[in-house]
Design an enzyme around this catalytic site. Structure first.
Site, short mmCIF file in Angstrom:
data_model
loop_
_atom_site.label_atom_id
_atom_site.label_comp_id
_atom_site.label_asym_id
_atom_site.label_seq_id
_atom_site.Cartn_x
_atom_site.Cartn_y
_atom_site.Cartn_z
CG ASP A 221 -52.58 51.47 -57.80
OD1 ASP A 221 -52.63 52.01 -56.69
OD2 ASP A 221 -51.81 50.52 -58.07
CD GLU B 174 -47.65 55.48 -53.67
OE1 GLU B 174 -46.82 54.71 -54.16
OE2 GLU B 174 -48.53 55.11 -52.87
#
Length: 482
Positions: free
Chosen positions: A31, A222
């Site tokens: 991420d 997301e």
């Protein structure tokens, strides 16, 4: 110089010498989120770490044990300095009220004459935390001792996944935070309605007003992203995995792909724009969630994202992720457009100066080593100064594109500590390549001290530099040529 016979068997790295992805191999980092500060890119990453079963075997990555954030930085996008692991959540973390630290975002702002750095992350899927520090790598502390955004925040109770923040610092000094995701029910997959944007206060640790829904985000899953490029605001996200083939054809992007929307206002409304990065499976054969960050550095745009190519090389296919960087493409309208994920990565932007002190944890590649915290603050907070440790026969570190100048040098100073004994082989181009000399570590002590040696051969010009280790029970802090 000639290629020499090696006294030890050279360990193999988890990436080719010619590859720049993943950015680091000494540990994972998922991420990714980039912060550009004073001509360096700081990369903040979810601290993926192996989980084990009762037999000691690696289990599937469920993210439930993650409470750290990894930090590295670079001024050339190839050699990355390891700044350690922010202890972000959990009983030993800065935000001790939280259990997890997923999907970080970072920003800085000059407040009362001092640059302050802010690290935002998700406490699993149930809220956003904020930490602050005086440097990009910490130590980070919790200024509000509670979530910045929680289920009690207006408009947020109904957000399926209250996570994945991204922060925009606008040209006028105002700041905005984007977050959210998830699909409330199968019938809402096409338009989940779970994306949010809120204005941050001047102190960067509170929000002003109620978060506003970002409307009509096609097949949102997301991974919030936000960039202002040539006066246009680009919101980006990962599409969900409920897309039908008909929907993919109609909208022009696939499930699990990074997609952009655009607006002339930071809080929208946004309208559909372009897909920019397919799922990692498309490029590397291994899929999973897709998480990205777009950033500008030295007047060029890049996209950072994670893949599973490191765990694949390790022979463990359990969903542990590492960060890559590739060039972001633009279309004829000047909009971000379809880009490619590669193992080769990006070109080195500038050479390393051989004659300044370089930290040993600044590396383009390595094999068989680890890094660990050095100094009181780093040990306590997890991030800060780091050293190369867990050295063994045949382990090594490399630095790409080191410039020795036209006159070159045959004098090297290393800062080392440990038990007396061992050697460091100084080589160029590859770990078993031409040898400039050997550093004998007889007489070193438990305290870091500089040791200057004259090499057998002068190094001239620009080369990839390798320090190949022989022996163990010693650690390396820094090096410089004289």
């Amino acid at each position: 110089m000639e290629t020499v016979a090696t006294e030890v068997s050279i360990e193999e790295s988890y990436k080719k010498l010619s590859d720049h992805n993943p950015l680091m191999v000494q540990r994972f980092g998922a991420d990714p989120y980039a912060l550009v500060y004073e001509d360096r890119v700081y990369m903040y990453m979810t601290g993926d770490d192996f989980s084990y079963d009762e037999k000691g075997e690696v289990t599937e990555n469920t993210y439930g044990n993650i409470n750290t954030i990894n930090v590295i930085s670079s001024d050339d996008l190839v050699n990355w300095t390891d700044h350690g692991t922010v202890y972000a959540a959990g009983k030993d973390g800065a935000a001790s009220w939280g259990n997890n630290s997923w999907a970080p975002a970072a920003a800085y702002k000059n407040i009362d004459g001092q640059d302050k750095f802010f690290l935002y992350f998700a406490n699993n899927g149930n809220g956003i935390a904020v930490l602050e520090a005086d440097t990009p790598y910490g130590p980070f502390t919790d200024p509000i001792k509670k979530p910045l955004i929680s289920r009690d925040t207006p408009t947020c109770a109904e957000v399926t996944w209250l996570f994945d923040p991204a922060v925009l610092m606008d040209d006028d000094g105002s700041a905005y935070i984007y977050f959210g995701g998830g699909v409330p029910s199968p019938d809402k997959a096409a338009n989940p309605g779970t994306a949010r944007v809120a204005k941050l206060s001047d102190d960067m640790i509170h929000i002003e007003g109620d978060p506003k829904p970002i409307e009509n985000v096609d097949y949102l899953f997301e991974d919030s992203g936000i960039n202002k490029i040539d006066g246009t605001y680009y919101y980006s996200y990962c599409s969900n995995f409920s897309m039908t083939k008909a929907a993919e054809k109609e909208l022009g992007f696939d499930q699990g792909e990074i997609v952009t929307m655009k607006s002339k206002n930071p809080m929208g409304p946004f309208k559909r724009c372009n897909p920019v990065l397919k799922n990692p499976e498309h490029f590397f054969g291994l899929g999973g969630n897709n998480h990205h960050c777009i950033f500008e550095f030295k007047k060029k745009y890049y996209i950072a994202y994670h893949s599973r190519i490191l765990e694949e090389k390790m022979g463990i296919l359990k969903g542990y992720r590492s960060t890559n960087i590739d060039v972001l493409s633009f279309n004829e309208k000047g909009e971000p457009s379809a880009s490619r994920g590669t193992r080769k990565g990006v070109k080195q932007l500038k050479p390393i100066d051989a004659f300044k002190e370089n930290m040993a944890v600044t590396m383009s590649n390595s094999a068989g080593i680890k890094t660990t915290q050095y100094g009181e603050d780093a040990v306590k907070y997890g991030s800060g100064d780091m050293i190369v440790t867990d050295i063994s026969d045949g382990s090594w570190i490399s630095v790409s594109g080191v410039d020795f100048g036209i006159d070159g040098t045959d004098s090297l100073t290393v800062c080392i500590r440990g038990k007396s004994g061992g050697k460091i082989h100084v080589r160029v181009e590859k770990p078993d390549g031409e040898e400039a000399g050997v550093i004998d570590l007889k007489g070193i002590t438990s305290k870091f001290k500089e040791k200057t040696v004259k090499l057998d051969n002068k190094i001239v010009g620009k080369h990839d530099l390798f320090f190949v280790f022989e022996g163990e029970d010693f650690e390396m802090l820094s090096w410089k040529f004289n």
